[in-house]
Motif scaffolding. Structure first.
Motif, PDB file in Angstrom:
ATOM      1  N   ALA A   1       0.827  -1.198   0.000  1.00 31.98           N
ATOM      2  CA  ALA A   1       0.000   0.000   0.000  1.00 31.98           C
ATOM      3  C   ALA A   1       0.869   1.258   0.000  1.00 31.98           C
ATOM      4  CB  ALA A   1      -0.920  -0.009   1.221  1.00 31.98           C
ATOM      5  N   PHE A   2       1.957   1.231   0.769  1.00 29.63           N
ATOM      6  CA  PHE A   2       2.872   2.372   0.819  1.00 29.63           C
ATOM      7  C   PHE A   2       3.445   2.667  -0.566  1.00 29.63           C
ATOM      8  CE2 PHE A   2       7.285   3.902   1.286  1.00 29.63           C
ATOM      9  CZ  PHE A   2       7.049   5.104   1.937  1.00 29.63           C
ATOM     10  N   LEU A   3       3.828   1.611  -1.288  1.00 27.01           N
ATOM     11  CA  LEU A   3       4.389   1.812  -2.621  1.00 27.01           C
ATOM     12  C   LEU A   3       3.351   2.399  -3.563  1.00 27.01           C
ATOM     13  CD1 LEU A   3       6.739   1.476  -4.552  1.00 27.01           C
ATOM     14  CD2 LEU A   3       5.980  -0.860  -4.984  1.00 27.01           C
ATOM     15  N   ALA A   4       2.124   1.868  -3.527  1.00 27.84           N
ATOM     16  CA  ALA A   4       1.069   2.402  -4.387  1.00 27.84           C
ATOM     17  C   ALA A   4       0.799   3.873  -4.055  1.00 27.84           C
ATOM     18  CB  ALA A   4      -0.203   1.574  -4.234  1.00 27.84           C
ATOM     19  N   GLU A   5       0.811   4.221  -2.772  1.00 29.65           N
ATOM     20  CA  GLU A   5       0.566   5.602  -2.368  1.00 29.65           C
ATOM     21  C   GLU A   5       1.719   6.517  -2.766  1.00 29.65           C
ATOM     22  OE1 GLU A   5      -0.258   5.327   1.795  1.00 29.65           O
ATOM     23  OE2 GLU A   5      -2.073   4.136   1.460  1.00 29.65           O
ATOM     24  N   CYS A   6       2.931   5.983  -2.832  1.00 32.74           N
ATOM     25  CA  CYS A   6       4.063   6.787  -3.326  1.00 32.74           C
ATOM     26  C   CYS A   6       3.803   7.236  -4.758  1.00 32.74           C
ATOM     27  CB  CYS A   6       5.354   5.979  -3.257  1.00 32.74           C
ATOM     28  SG  CYS A   6       6.052   5.813  -1.607  1.00 32.74           S
ATOM     29  N   PHE A   7       3.158   6.381  -5.544  1.00 34.75           N
ATOM     30  CA  PHE A   7       2.832   6.729  -6.932  1.00 34.75           C
ATOM     31  C   PHE A   7       1.615   7.642  -6.997  1.00 34.75           C
ATOM     32  CE2 PHE A   7       5.804   3.491  -7.817  1.00 34.75           C
ATOM     33  CZ  PHE A   7       6.156   3.573  -9.159  1.00 34.75           C
ATOM     34  N   GLU A   8       0.610   7.364  -6.178  1.00 36.08           N
ATOM     35  CA  GLU A   8      -0.631   8.133  -6.243  1.00 36.08           C
ATOM     36  C   GLU A   8      -0.521   9.491  -5.557  1.00 36.08           C
ATOM     37  OE1 GLU A   8      -4.453   5.481  -6.219  1.00 36.08           O
ATOM     38  OE2 GLU A   8      -3.105   4.737  -4.657  1.00 36.08           O
ATOM     39  N   LEU A   9       0.099   9.515  -4.374  1.00 37.07           N
ATOM     40  CA  LEU A   9       0.131  10.724  -3.548  1.00 37.07           C
ATOM     41  C   LEU A   9       1.486  11.406  -3.520  1.00 37.07           C
ATOM     42  CD1 LEU A   9      -1.771   9.256  -0.448  1.00 37.07           C
ATOM     43  CD2 LEU A   9      -2.760  10.406  -2.442  1.00 37.07           C
ATOM     44  N   GLY A  10       2.526  10.653  -3.842  1.00 37.33           N
ATOM     45  CA  GLY A  10       3.880  11.165  -3.704  1.00 37.33           C
ATOM     46  C   GLY A  10       4.538  10.576  -2.469  1.00 37.33           C
TER      47      GLY A  10
ATOM     48  N   ALA B   1      16.085  15.516   4.593  1.00 35.14           N
ATOM     49  CA  ALA B   1      15.060  15.580   3.544  1.00 35.14           C
ATOM     50  C   ALA B   1      14.912  14.211   2.879  1.00 35.14           C
ATOM     51  CB  ALA B   1      15.433  16.629   2.502  1.00 35.14           C
ATOM     52  N   LEU B   2      13.686  13.876   2.479  1.00 35.14           N
ATOM     53  CA  LEU B   2      13.425  12.613   1.803  1.00 35.14           C
ATOM     54  C   LEU B   2      14.141  12.552   0.465  1.00 35.14           C
ATOM     55  CD1 LEU B   2       9.631  11.834   2.320  1.00 35.14           C
ATOM     56  CD2 LEU B   2      11.560  10.417   3.009  1.00 35.14           C
ATOM     57  N   ALA B   3      14.594  11.358   0.094  1.00 36.48           N
ATOM     58  CA  ALA B   3      15.255  11.178  -1.197  1.00 36.48           C
ATOM     59  C   ALA B   3      15.069   9.742  -1.677  1.00 36.48           C
ATOM     60  CB  ALA B   3      16.746  11.495  -1.092  1.00 36.48           C
ATOM     61  N   VAL B   4      14.912   9.612  -2.986  1.00 36.27           N
ATOM     62  CA  VAL B   4      14.906   8.288  -3.609  1.00 36.27           C
ATOM     63  C   VAL B   4      16.362   7.928  -3.854  1.00 36.27           C
ATOM     64  CG1 VAL B   4      14.173   6.915  -5.586  1.00 36.27           C
ATOM     65  CG2 VAL B   4      12.662   8.687  -4.669  1.00 36.27           C
ATOM     66  N   VAL B   5      16.914   7.094  -2.994  1.00 35.03           N
ATOM     67  CA  VAL B   5      18.331   6.761  -3.064  1.00 35.03           C
ATOM     68  C   VAL B   5      18.652   5.984  -4.336  1.00 35.03           C
ATOM     69  CG1 VAL B   5      20.212   5.527  -1.911  1.00 35.03           C
ATOM     70  CG2 VAL B   5      18.509   6.754  -0.561  1.00 35.03           C
TER      71      VAL B   5
ATOM     72  N   LEU C   1      15.620   1.807 -16.892  1.00 35.96           N
ATOM     73  CA  LEU C   1      15.403   3.025 -16.113  1.00 35.96           C
ATOM     74  C   LEU C   1      16.316   2.941 -14.906  1.00 35.96           C
ATOM     75  CD1 LEU C   1      12.142   4.861 -15.241  1.00 35.96           C
ATOM     76  CD2 LEU C   1      13.676   4.204 -13.391  1.00 35.96           C
ATOM     77  N   ASP C   2      17.096   3.988 -14.676  1.00 36.99           N
ATOM     78  CA  ASP C   2      18.066   3.953 -13.587  1.00 36.99           C
ATOM     79  C   ASP C   2      18.233   5.368 -13.032  1.00 36.99           C
ATOM     80  OD1 ASP C   2      19.910   3.113 -11.777  1.00 36.99           O
ATOM     81  OD2 ASP C   2      21.517   2.728 -13.213  1.00 36.99           O
ATOM     82  N   TYR C   3      17.798   5.581 -11.781  1.00 40.11           N
ATOM     83  CA  TYR C   3      17.830   6.915 -11.181  1.00 40.11           C
ATOM     84  C   TYR C   3      18.386   6.868  -9.766  1.00 40.11           C
ATOM     85  CZ  TYR C   3      15.452   9.648 -14.752  1.00 40.11           C
ATOM     86  OH  TYR C   3      15.150  10.324 -15.913  1.00 40.11           O
ATOM     87  N   LYS C   4      19.091   7.956  -9.404  1.00 40.50           N
ATOM     88  CA  LYS C   4      19.585   8.151  -8.055  1.00 40.50           C
ATOM     89  C   LYS C   4      19.341   9.608  -7.666  1.00 40.50           C
ATOM     90  CE  LYS C   4      23.351   4.759  -8.390  1.00 40.50           C
ATOM     91  NZ  LYS C   4      24.827   4.551  -8.302  1.00 40.50           N
ATOM     92  N   GLU C   5      18.505   9.803  -6.659  1.00 41.51           N
ATOM     93  CA  GLU C   5      18.236  11.129  -6.109  1.00 41.51           C
ATOM     94  C   GLU C   5      17.876  12.145  -7.190  1.00 41.51           C
ATOM     95  OE1 GLU C   5      21.006  12.427  -3.120  1.00 41.51           O
ATOM     96  OE2 GLU C   5      21.581  10.361  -2.640  1.00 41.51           O
ATOM     97  N   GLY C   6      16.947  11.767  -8.053  1.00 41.66           N
ATOM     98  CA  GLY C   6      16.418  12.678  -9.065  1.00 41.66           C
ATOM     99  C   GLY C   6      17.227  12.789 -10.330  1.00 41.66           C
TER     100      GLY C   6
ATOM    101  N   LEU D   1      11.162  12.562  -5.896  1.00 41.28           N
ATOM    102  CA  LEU D   1      10.195  12.145  -6.911  1.00 41.28           C
ATOM    103  C   LEU D   1      10.578  10.783  -7.470  1.00 41.28           C
ATOM    104  CD1 LEU D   1       9.685  15.482  -8.892  1.00 41.28           C
ATOM    105  CD2 LEU D   1       8.261  14.529  -7.062  1.00 41.28           C
ATOM    106  N   LEU D   2       9.562   9.992  -7.819  1.00 42.65           N
ATOM    107  CA  LEU D   2       9.789   8.675  -8.415  1.00 42.65           C
ATOM    108  C   LEU D   2       9.831   8.803  -9.935  1.00 42.65           C
ATOM    109  CD1 LEU D   2       8.974   7.843  -5.510  1.00 42.65           C
ATOM    110  CD2 LEU D   2       7.761   5.900  -6.518  1.00 42.65           C
ATOM    111  N   ALA D   3      10.927   8.364 -10.532  1.00 44.87           N
ATOM    112  CA  ALA D   3      11.078   8.461 -11.982  1.00 44.87           C
ATOM    113  C   ALA D   3      10.038   7.594 -12.700  1.00 44.87           C
ATOM    114  CB  ALA D   3      12.489   8.036 -12.389  1.00 44.87           C
ATOM    115  N   ALA D   4       9.751   6.396 -12.161  1.00 48.37           N
ATOM    116  CA  ALA D   4       8.782   5.515 -12.804  1.00 48.37           C
ATOM    117  C   ALA D   4       7.395   6.140 -12.813  1.00 48.37           C
ATOM    118  CB  ALA D   4       8.744   4.163 -12.087  1.00 48.37           C
TER     119      ALA D   4
END
Length: 263
Positions: A55-64, A112-116, A135-140, A166-169
């Motif tokens: 649910a957390f992962l889905a909400e990361c996409f839906e809500l951020g 601060a939050l970051a997508v590592v 697809l390959d991303y680190k911290e934006g 932000l999630l690149a996917a």
């Protein structure tokens, strides 16, 4: 996290799931998930947390990411150890569709939050062990290969994101140039998490517990011709602990069976 696109006749589904450092789950791995799986364990062992990770992962996409985190308190309240990460897999039964792997790690950088790390890759047919990361991303910051069937020879494009949380996917999954990313995003946003009420009170389900269970499964395009109650009951019964079941109707049924067997 990892998964595959569906064929025309079957839905995408999770076949593999790994969750690390999420609340009570330090490192949990489900290697062979089937369309119907039962999680069994004592109270506080983390059964509901597995579903909350999804649910957390889905909400990361839906809500951020930030709002998904805020719904559960600060990041310190949901991560165990140094870093929060998850790996999961969903695979459709299609010979033309490879296994897609989505990997996500999040943490805090200077408060601060970051997508590592975030990546999407697939195993290319005929080349075992050579997974291709499209697809390959680190911290934006990172790159993605476009197209319906991206391969190592395709052009990779650097597309910076506005912020490291932000999630690149999710961002690229809204553009037609990245159809594989679009499919993965739609799958995550669209999955159905049904572990919450009223399913925790089976006697309170209107229309019958079995009927509700079958409707949920068929709505997700499983058992389209119907679910065999006897076969399902035998599969589920192996994981039931009668003494811990709190359903009044089940207790009456169980007591009657025991009484008949003893008598």
């Amino acid at each position: 996290m990892a998964f595959v696109a569906p064929s025309h006749n079957s839905p995408a589904r999770i076949e593999y799931l790994r969750v690390r450092n999420f609340r009570a789950l330090r490192d949990v791995e489900f290697k062979t998930l089937t369309p119907m799986a039962v999680l069994s364990g004592p109270n506080g062992s983390g059964k509901s947390t597995v579903f909350d990770a999804l649910a957390f992962l889905a909400e990361c996409f839906e809500l951020g990411l930030r709002r998904a985190r805020d719904k559960r308190g600060r990041l310190d309240g949901i991560k165990t150890g140094r870093r929060l990460s998850r790996s999961s897999a969903a695979k459709a039964r299609s010979p033309r569709t490879p296994l897609i792997v989505y990997h996500l790690e999040v943490d805090e950088r200077d408060g601060a939050l970051a997508v590592v790390r975030e990546s999407l890759c697939w195993a290319r047919s005929g080349r075992p062990g050579r997974a291709f990361r499209f697809l390959d991303y680190k911290e934006g910051r990172g790159e993605a290969a476009s197209g319906e069937a991206p391969d190592a020879e395709d052009q990779r494009v650097e597309i910076p994101l506005q912020a490291p949380d932000l999630l690149a996917a999710n961002a690229l999954g809204q553009f037609a140039d990245h159809p594989r990313v679009v499919a993965r995003r739609n799958f995550i946003v669209g999955w159905h998490i049904s572990y919450r009420a009223p399913y925790r009170r089976p006697d309170g389900i209107k229309g019958g517990t079995w009927e509700a269970f079958e409707r949920v499964m068929r709505r997700r395009r499983y058992f389209r011709t119907g679910l065999n109650k006897v076969e399902a009951a035998r599969a589920i019964a192996a994981h039931i602990e009668p003494a811990r079941n709190r359903s009044p109707s089940f207790k009456l049924f169980h007591d009657a069976i025991v009484e008949a067997a003893v008598g």
